[in-house]
Scaffold this motif. Sequence first.
Motif, PDB file in Angstrom:
ATOM      1  N   PRO A 106       0.656  -1.406  -0.033  1.00  0.00           N
ATOM      2  CA  PRO A 106      -0.074   0.160  -0.113  1.00  0.00           C
ATOM      3  C   PRO A 106       0.953   1.229  -0.138  1.00  0.00           C
ATOM      4  N   LYS A 107       1.938   1.415   0.626  1.00  0.00           N
ATOM      5  CA  LYS A 107       2.763   2.473   0.827  1.00  0.00           C
ATOM      6  C   LYS A 107       4.404   2.303   0.129  1.00  0.00           C
ATOM      7  N   LEU A 108       4.422   1.281  -0.385  1.00  0.00           N
ATOM      8  CA  LEU A 108       5.739   1.005  -0.881  1.00  0.00           C
ATOM      9  C   LEU A 108       5.975   0.110  -1.984  1.00  0.00           C
ATOM     10  N   VAL A 109       6.953   0.202  -3.027  1.00  0.00           N
ATOM     11  CA  VAL A 109       7.176  -0.779  -4.021  1.00  0.00           C
ATOM     12  C   VAL A 109       8.557  -1.087  -3.861  1.00  0.00           C
ATOM     13  N   SER A 110       8.714  -2.407  -4.075  1.00  0.00           N
ATOM     14  CA  SER A 110      10.168  -3.095  -3.907  1.00  0.00           C
ATOM     15  C   SER A 110      10.543  -3.854  -5.285  1.00  0.00           C
ATOM     16  N   VAL A 111      11.575  -3.627  -6.004  1.00  0.00           N
ATOM     17  CA  VAL A 111      11.933  -4.424  -6.972  1.00  0.00           C
ATOM     18  C   VAL A 111      13.293  -5.042  -6.727  1.00  0.00           C
ATOM     19  N   ARG A 112      13.515  -6.204  -6.980  1.00  0.00           N
ATOM     20  CA  ARG A 112      14.740  -6.854  -6.683  1.00  0.00           C
ATOM     21  C   ARG A 112      15.105  -7.509  -8.020  1.00  0.00           C
ATOM     22  N   LYS A 120      -8.948  11.872  -3.183  1.00  0.00           N
ATOM     23  CA  LYS A 120      -8.339  12.657  -2.330  1.00  0.00           C
ATOM     24  C   LYS A 120      -7.541  13.890  -3.281  1.00  0.00           C
ATOM     25  N   ASP A 121      -7.504  15.145  -2.995  1.00  0.00           N
ATOM     26  CA  ASP A 121      -6.701  16.083  -3.644  1.00  0.00           C
ATOM     27  C   ASP A 121      -5.395  16.019  -4.044  1.00  0.00           C
ATOM     28  N   LEU A 122      -4.809  16.377  -5.282  1.00  0.00           N
ATOM     29  CA  LEU A 122      -3.523  16.297  -5.469  1.00  0.00           C
ATOM     30  C   LEU A 122      -2.692  17.451  -4.833  1.00  0.00           C
ATOM     31  N   VAL A 123      -1.558  17.033  -4.456  1.00  0.00           N
ATOM     32  CA  VAL A 123      -0.719  18.513  -4.081  1.00  0.00           C
ATOM     33  C   VAL A 123       0.391  18.573  -5.043  1.00  0.00           C
ATOM     34  N   SER A 124       0.470  19.578  -5.744  1.00  0.00           N
ATOM     35  CA  SER A 124       1.324  20.142  -6.533  1.00  0.00           C
ATOM     36  C   SER A 124       2.725  20.420  -6.026  1.00  0.00           C
ATOM     37  N   LEU A 125       3.768  20.052  -6.823  1.00  0.00           N
ATOM     38  CA  LEU A 125       5.197  20.405  -6.280  1.00  0.00           C
ATOM     39  C   LEU A 125       5.491  21.490  -7.306  1.00  0.00           C
ATOM     40  N   LYS A 126       5.968  22.655  -6.741  1.00  0.00           N
ATOM     41  CA  LYS A 126       6.768  23.420  -7.556  1.00  0.00           C
ATOM     42  C   LYS A 126       8.096  23.961  -7.282  1.00  0.00           C
ATOM     43  N   PHE A 171       3.904   8.335  -1.459  1.00  0.00           N
ATOM     44  CA  PHE A 171       3.194   9.448  -0.568  1.00  0.00           C
ATOM     45  C   PHE A 171       1.909   8.952  -0.362  1.00  0.00           C
ATOM     46  N   GLU A 172       1.285   8.352  -1.471  1.00  0.00           N
ATOM     47  CA  GLU A 172      -0.296   8.015  -1.068  1.00  0.00           C
ATOM     48  C   GLU A 172      -0.573   6.601  -1.066  1.00  0.00           C
ATOM     49  N   LYS A 208       2.178  -0.498 -13.113  1.00  0.00           N
ATOM     50  CA  LYS A 208       0.795   0.443 -12.649  1.00  0.00           C
ATOM     51  C   LYS A 208       0.275   0.266 -11.400  1.00  0.00           C
ATOM     52  N   MET A 209       0.097   1.503 -10.774  1.00  0.00           N
ATOM     53  CA  MET A 209      -0.529   1.401  -9.379  1.00  0.00           C
ATOM     54  C   MET A 209      -1.732   2.423  -8.981  1.00  0.00           C
ATOM     55  N   PRO A 210      -2.977   2.108  -9.176  1.00  0.00           N
ATOM     56  CA  PRO A 210      -4.000   3.120  -9.219  1.00  0.00           C
ATOM     57  C   PRO A 210      -4.114   3.407  -7.546  1.00  0.00           C
ATOM     58  N   LYS A 211      -4.304   4.737  -7.419  1.00  0.00           N
ATOM     59  CA  LYS A 211      -4.718   5.270  -5.869  1.00  0.00           C
ATOM     60  C   LYS A 211      -5.634   4.318  -5.267  1.00  0.00           C
TER      61      LYS A 211
END
Length: 65
Positions: A12-18, A59-65, A29-30, A51-54
Amino acid sequence: MDTSLIDANVHPKLVSVRVKDKLTQMKLFEEVSVEKSEIKRSQVTGILHIKMPKANPSKDLVSLK
């Protein structure tokens, strides 16, 4: 490289690739929906697509600037 040397997992909050016993982990982050996630490798290019759908797409997206 043979596909048997690749192991990818979505949490749910992590992706691991070996790959060849070298581990890469990415913190998300989500939360994502594990059941709806897809991991595929292109037979032509060998590129790994994750491919990982939320889990909560409303939830509102937070934009990074």
